[in-house]
Design a protein around this motif. Structure first.
Motif, PDB file in Angstrom:
ATOM      1  N   PRO A   9       0.800  -1.227   0.000  1.00 35.00           N
ATOM      2  CA  PRO A   9       0.000   0.000   0.000  1.00 35.00           C
ATOM      3  C   PRO A   9       0.827   1.269   0.000  1.00 35.00           C
ATOM      4  O   PRO A   9       0.312   2.355  -0.269  1.00 35.00           O
ATOM      5  CB  PRO A   9      -0.828  -0.116   1.282  1.00 35.00           C
ATOM      6  CG  PRO A   9      -0.019  -1.004   2.167  1.00 35.00           C
ATOM      7  CD  PRO A   9       0.670  -1.981   1.257  1.00 35.00           C
ATOM      8  N   ALA A  10       2.139   1.161   0.287  1.00 32.63           N
ATOM      9  CA  ALA A  10       3.011   2.338   0.334  1.00 32.63           C
ATOM     10  C   ALA A  10       3.676   2.627  -1.004  1.00 32.63           C
ATOM     11  O   ALA A  10       4.344   3.644  -1.153  1.00 32.63           O
ATOM     12  CB  ALA A  10       4.076   2.162   1.405  1.00 32.63           C
ATOM     13  N   GLU A  41       2.529  -4.676   5.620  1.00 27.70           N
ATOM     14  CA  GLU A  41       2.280  -3.669   6.647  1.00 27.70           C
ATOM     15  C   GLU A  41       3.520  -2.872   7.027  1.00 27.70           C
ATOM     16  O   GLU A  41       3.409  -1.831   7.668  1.00 27.70           O
ATOM     17  CB  GLU A  41       1.697  -4.348   7.896  1.00 27.70           C
ATOM     18  CG  GLU A  41       0.359  -5.034   7.637  1.00 27.70           C
ATOM     19  CD  GLU A  41      -0.165  -5.764   8.863  1.00 27.70           C
ATOM     20  OE1 GLU A  41       0.549  -5.766   9.899  1.00 27.70           O
ATOM     21  OE2 GLU A  41      -1.278  -6.328   8.787  1.00 27.70           O
ATOM     22  N   HIS A  42       4.699  -3.357   6.652  1.00 24.01           N
ATOM     23  CA  HIS A  42       5.941  -2.669   6.995  1.00 24.01           C
ATOM     24  C   HIS A  42       7.048  -3.207   6.101  1.00 24.01           C
ATOM     25  O   HIS A  42       6.898  -4.279   5.483  1.00 24.01           O
ATOM     26  CB  HIS A  42       6.287  -2.868   8.475  1.00 24.01           C
ATOM     27  CG  HIS A  42       6.319  -4.312   8.903  1.00 24.01           C
ATOM     28  ND1 HIS A  42       7.382  -5.155   8.624  1.00 24.01           N
ATOM     29  CD2 HIS A  42       5.405  -5.073   9.583  1.00 24.01           C
ATOM     30  CE1 HIS A  42       7.140  -6.354   9.105  1.00 24.01           C
ATOM     31  NE2 HIS A  42       5.944  -6.337   9.696  1.00 24.01           N
ATOM     32  N   PRO A  43       8.173  -2.493   5.999  1.00 21.75           N
ATOM     33  CA  PRO A  43       9.282  -2.984   5.177  1.00 21.75           C
ATOM     34  C   PRO A  43       9.732  -4.380   5.611  1.00 21.75           C
ATOM     35  O   PRO A  43       9.884  -4.649   6.801  1.00 21.75           O
ATOM     36  CB  PRO A  43      10.391  -1.947   5.417  1.00 21.75           C
ATOM     37  CG  PRO A  43       9.652  -0.687   5.756  1.00 21.75           C
ATOM     38  CD  PRO A  43       8.458  -1.144   6.550  1.00 21.75           C
ATOM     39  N   GLY A  44       9.920  -5.266   4.646  1.00 20.79           N
ATOM     40  CA  GLY A  44      10.323  -6.629   4.938  1.00 20.79           C
ATOM     41  C   GLY A  44       9.171  -7.583   5.174  1.00 20.79           C
ATOM     42  O   GLY A  44       9.357  -8.814   5.189  1.00 20.79           O
ATOM     43  N   HIS A  45       7.972  -7.051   5.337  1.00 20.92           N
ATOM     44  CA  HIS A  45       6.815  -7.899   5.627  1.00 20.92           C
ATOM     45  C   HIS A  45       6.489  -8.813   4.446  1.00 20.92           C
ATOM     46  O   HIS A  45       6.028  -9.948   4.625  1.00 20.92           O
ATOM     47  CB  HIS A  45       5.602  -7.028   5.966  1.00 20.92           C
ATOM     48  CG  HIS A  45       4.454  -7.797   6.554  1.00 20.92           C
ATOM     49  ND1 HIS A  45       3.149  -7.391   6.433  1.00 20.92           N
ATOM     50  CD2 HIS A  45       4.413  -8.961   7.264  1.00 20.92           C
ATOM     51  CE1 HIS A  45       2.360  -8.252   7.034  1.00 20.92           C
ATOM     52  NE2 HIS A  45       3.104  -9.201   7.556  1.00 20.92           N
ATOM     53  N   ASN A  74      11.316  -7.195  -5.054  1.00 13.29           N
ATOM     54  CA  ASN A  74      12.458  -7.705  -4.313  1.00 13.29           C
ATOM     55  C   ASN A  74      12.010  -8.570  -3.140  1.00 13.29           C
ATOM     56  O   ASN A  74      12.537  -9.666  -2.923  1.00 13.29           O
ATOM     57  CB  ASN A  74      13.317  -6.540  -3.819  1.00 13.29           C
ATOM     58  CG  ASN A  74      14.483  -6.978  -2.947  1.00 13.29           C
ATOM     59  OD1 ASN A  74      14.301  -7.264  -1.767  1.00 13.29           O
ATOM     60  ND2 ASN A  74      15.666  -7.026  -3.518  1.00 13.29           N
ATOM     61  N   GLU A  75      11.026  -8.105  -2.389  1.00 15.43           N
ATOM     62  CA  GLU A  75      10.566  -8.855  -1.228  1.00 15.43           C
ATOM     63  C   GLU A  75       9.894 -10.164  -1.646  1.00 15.43           C
ATOM     64  O   GLU A  75      10.084 -11.201  -1.003  1.00 15.43           O
ATOM     65  CB  GLU A  75       9.617  -8.006  -0.386  1.00 15.43           C
ATOM     66  CG  GLU A  75      10.307  -6.828   0.293  1.00 15.43           C
ATOM     67  CD  GLU A  75       9.486  -6.198   1.402  1.00 15.43           C
ATOM     68  OE1 GLU A  75       8.408  -6.756   1.742  1.00 15.43           O
ATOM     69  OE2 GLU A  75       9.908  -5.169   1.941  1.00 15.43           O
TER      70      GLU A  75
END
Length: 309
Positions: A9-10, A41-45, A74-75
């Motif tokens: 979402p970001a 919900e956050h970086p790396g999630h 990437n994730e």
């Protein structure tokens, strides 16, 4: 086969979560697909969500679609890496969407989600490191510092596209351009005073930089650029040539080396700032190995746009 849509979402214009979820749901229902929508919900999630889905998949073939920018891709790739029954793709919704530019004019087909869900899987190279992985690019030095610093510029109104990179580049040039590195590429030493060390699997990054226009993510090798320390008066010219893929015009500053394995340390022992597809990591020693066989989802008939080396 199960289709899993990973939404960031970001990414890109904020507030698109509901819109992206609607597009994914529509494509899945129209094709009667088994599907799931996951939201980070956050970086790396994204890494955590993809890895968990893979472990719970019970051997079912899974397709993950990164709905975001290069960081989301990437994730997804990091979470899926090493899983034989998994493929990843990119439904571009970020500001750069740089990796899929290797497909040239056919890149536009990635914006049609039904083309992806009906698509095929191509083998791609992938960079595995001791501090994360990369699909597109890896870099150390001023380039990584620029990527780390650009985030504050992205928060400025109307600062989009390549401008956060341009402003962060100017700031880091003023901070200093070189460090002493110990570099080993495929067993050979390339120690030196470098402004940056850049490894290309893809071609584009940073919203407009294309330092290795003929890089091929299917050729089984990285294209490494060792960029020597330059003075501030020379930096603008060298960076300009580097950005356009004209580094060969400055052989005294930019050396190109093919690579399968690479190890980098700072001579002063301090941590390296490492850029992995725009994601930042810190490590005292970087170890990178190129792996082959990542399954990448593309619309039917789409191939990497080849360029002569």
């Amino acid at each position: 086969m199960k289709h899993i849509f990973l939404i960031n979402p970001a990414a890109g214009s904020r507030g698109r979560q509901a819109e992206l979820a609607g597009v994914c749901r529509k494509a899945a229902l129209e094709q009667n697909l088994e599907y799931e929508i996951l939201v980070t919900e956050h970086p790396g999630h994204g890494v955590e969500l993809v890895r968990k889905a893979c472990l719970q998949g019970g051997g079912q073939h899974l397709r993950f679609y990164a709905c975001g920018g290069d960081g989301t891709l990437n994730e997804a790739a990091r979470g899926a890496f090493g899983m034989w029954n998994v493929a990843v793709g990119h439904f571009p919704a970020g500001t750069g969407n740089d990796f899929i530019k290797v497909f040239g004019r056919q890149m536009n087909r990635f914006f049609q989600l039904p083309e992806l869900t009906k698509g095929e899987e191509l083998p791609m190279d992938y960079v595995e490191t001791n501090c994360g992985g990369a699909v597109n690019v890896l870099s150390v030095g001023i380039d990584a510092r620029v990527a780390a610093g650009m985030r504050k510029y992205k928060r400025l109104p109307l600062c989009r596209g390549q401008w956060p990179y341009v402003f962060s580049t100017a700031e880091n040039i003023l901070r200093g351009l070189g460090e002493e590195y110990q570099v080993i590429i495929d067993g050979k030493s390339y120690d030196g005073d470098y402004s940056m060390i850049f490894a290309a699997n893809g071609r584009w990054y940073g919203g407009g930089f294309c330092p290795v226009p003929d890089a091929d993510p299917q050729d089984g090798q990285l294209d490494v650029l060792l960029v020597s320390k330059v003075g501030r008066m020379t930096a603008a010219q060298v960076v300009g040539a580097y950005k356009k893929g004209l580094g060969y015009q400055y052989p005294q500053y930019i050396k190109r080396v093919p690579a399968h394995e690479m190890e980098i340390r700072r001579r002063d022992g301090k941590d390296l700032c490492v850029n992995l597809d725009g994601e930042i990591a810190y490590t005292p020693r970087l170890q990178a190995v190129l792996r082959q066989g990542m399954k990448f989802i593309v619309p039917r008939g789409v191939q990497v746009e080849r360029r002569e080396k």
